[in-house]
Motif scaffolding. Sequence first.
Motif, PDB file in Angstrom:
ATOM      1  N   ASP A 191       1.507   3.758  -3.305  1.00 48.53           N
ATOM      2  CA  ASP A 191       0.542   4.648  -3.954  1.00 48.53           C
ATOM      3  C   ASP A 191       1.195   5.940  -4.443  1.00 48.53           C
ATOM      4  O   ASP A 191       0.831   6.477  -5.494  1.00 48.53           O
ATOM      5  CB  ASP A 191      -0.651   4.935  -3.036  1.00 48.53           C
ATOM      6  CG  ASP A 191      -0.254   5.517  -1.691  1.00 48.53           C
ATOM      7  OD1 ASP A 191       0.971   5.621  -1.409  1.00 48.53           O
ATOM      8  OD2 ASP A 191      -1.151   5.875  -0.900  1.00 48.53           O
ATOM      9  N   ASP A 206      -0.925  -8.986  -2.287  1.00 43.13           N
ATOM     10  CA  ASP A 206      -0.302  -9.568  -1.098  1.00 43.13           C
ATOM     11  C   ASP A 206       0.930 -10.362  -1.529  1.00 43.13           C
ATOM     12  O   ASP A 206       0.936 -11.598  -1.528  1.00 43.13           O
ATOM     13  CB  ASP A 206      -1.309 -10.458  -0.372  1.00 43.13           C
ATOM     14  CG  ASP A 206      -0.750 -11.027   0.918  1.00 43.13           C
ATOM     15  OD1 ASP A 206       0.243 -10.472   1.434  1.00 43.13           O
ATOM     16  OD2 ASP A 206      -1.293 -12.041   1.397  1.00 43.13           O
ATOM     17  N   SER A 224       1.233  -3.524  -7.965  1.00 41.79           N
ATOM     18  CA  SER A 224      -0.091  -3.275  -7.418  1.00 41.79           C
ATOM     19  C   SER A 224       0.022  -2.846  -5.960  1.00 41.79           C
ATOM     20  O   SER A 224       0.817  -3.418  -5.199  1.00 41.79           O
ATOM     21  CB  SER A 224      -0.959  -4.529  -7.518  1.00 41.79           C
ATOM     22  OG  SER A 224      -2.186  -4.347  -6.836  1.00 41.79           O
ATOM     23  N   VAL A 225      -0.777  -1.866  -5.584  1.00 39.34           N
ATOM     24  CA  VAL A 225      -0.791  -1.441  -4.180  1.00 39.34           C
ATOM     25  C   VAL A 225      -1.652  -2.372  -3.339  1.00 39.34           C
ATOM     26  O   VAL A 225      -1.634  -2.280  -2.103  1.00 39.34           O
ATOM     27  CB  VAL A 225      -1.307   0.014  -4.049  1.00 39.34           C
ATOM     28  CG1 VAL A 225      -0.393   0.982  -4.775  1.00 39.34           C
ATOM     29  CG2 VAL A 225      -2.744   0.136  -4.547  1.00 39.34           C
ATOM     30  N   ASP A 226      -2.404  -3.254  -3.980  1.00 41.34           N
ATOM     31  CA  ASP A 226      -3.328  -4.143  -3.258  1.00 41.34           C
ATOM     32  C   ASP A 226      -2.845  -5.584  -3.192  1.00 41.34           C
ATOM     33  O   ASP A 226      -3.476  -6.412  -2.539  1.00 41.34           O
ATOM     34  CB  ASP A 226      -4.707  -4.120  -3.932  1.00 41.34           C
ATOM     35  CG  ASP A 226      -5.306  -2.728  -3.973  1.00 41.34           C
ATOM     36  OD1 ASP A 226      -5.233  -2.030  -2.948  1.00 41.34           O
ATOM     37  OD2 ASP A 226      -5.831  -2.338  -5.034  1.00 41.34           O
ATOM     38  N   ARG A 263       0.815  -1.215   0.000  1.00 39.97           N
ATOM     39  CA  ARG A 263       0.000   0.000   0.000  1.00 39.97           C
ATOM     40  C   ARG A 263       0.849   1.265   0.000  1.00 39.97           C
ATOM     41  O   ARG A 263       0.369   2.346  -0.387  1.00 39.97           O
ATOM     42  CB  ARG A 263      -0.935   0.003   1.205  1.00 39.97           C
ATOM     43  CG  ARG A 263      -0.214  -0.109   2.546  1.00 39.97           C
ATOM     44  CD  ARG A 263      -1.181  -0.200   3.711  1.00 39.97           C
ATOM     45  NE  ARG A 263      -0.518  -0.457   4.969  1.00 39.97           N
ATOM     46  CZ  ARG A 263       0.139   0.448   5.673  1.00 39.97           C
ATOM     47  NH1 ARG A 263       0.194   1.699   5.237  1.00 39.97           N
ATOM     48  NH2 ARG A 263       0.735   0.121   6.808  1.00 39.97           N
TER      49      ARG A 263
END
Length: 231
Positions: free
Chosen positions: A119, A140, A136-138, A116
Motif C-alpha cells: 500500500d 492472493d 494489487s494489494v488485495d 497488503r
Amino acid sequence: MHSDARRTARRHWAEILDCRPESIFGSTTTVAEWTRNGVEILCWEGGAVVGAPPALFEALRENVDRIPFDIGREGAQTLVEPVAAVDDVLGPQFVGYCDETAFDPVDREVQQIEPRRLDWLRDACPDGEWERSGLSVDADVPTFAVLRVDRPIAAVQYGVVDGVAKLAVASHPAHRGEGHAKATVSAATAHALDRGYLVEYRTVERWTGSVALAEGLGFERVARSLLVELK
C-alpha cells in the motif's frame, strides 16, 4: 527459448485470441473472432493474428492482408478505421518470454512479502501508474519486493494463466535506476521457473529501460502487441 516454452506461449495466445494454436507464430496473418470490445493485434516476424469482435470480424477478414512486424500506432489505426471508429491505440508492447535455458538472474536481496504491504508503494506512484502496473494489494499471488526501512521500493507479482506466469512490476519514483526493479523481476522469475511456469514480461516499447531490464535477464522478444480501442 526451448521449443516446449514456445508451445506454451502459443497455446496461451491461442486462448486469448480464440484461434488455433497453429495460427500463433506461423507464417500467415489470421483474423480471429473474439468477444472483447477492441481489436488486438499480435505480430511477429512473418505473421500475425488479429482478434476482432464479432461485428467487425468479416470486414477485417476481407481487408487484412500481411501485417508488418514494425506496425505502430498509426498503422494499427489505419488498419481498423475503414471498418470502425477508433478511440485510442495502446502499445506497441514488447512481448517477451523466459525459460530456464535463457534466464540470467541477478544476485540481490529480495524478500517475498504479503501483498497488503504494497500500500505504501501504491500511494507513492503517480496517478494511473499503479493501475497500469497490474499490481494489487488485495491479490492472493506471489509478491516480491526490495525493502528499505521495511517499506517496498520496488515490487513484482505474478499470476498464472495457461501455465504462463505473467509479471506485474512497479518501483518507487525516487528509487528508479538503482536496479531494484530488475532484482525483483529476477526473484519472481526464479520463483516461477522453479514451479515449472513459463514467464512472460510485457511492457510498452517506448519504455526502453523496461525493455532493457527484461532482455538483460534473458527474456526473448517473441512478439509485439497493440490494442485498438473502439469508440
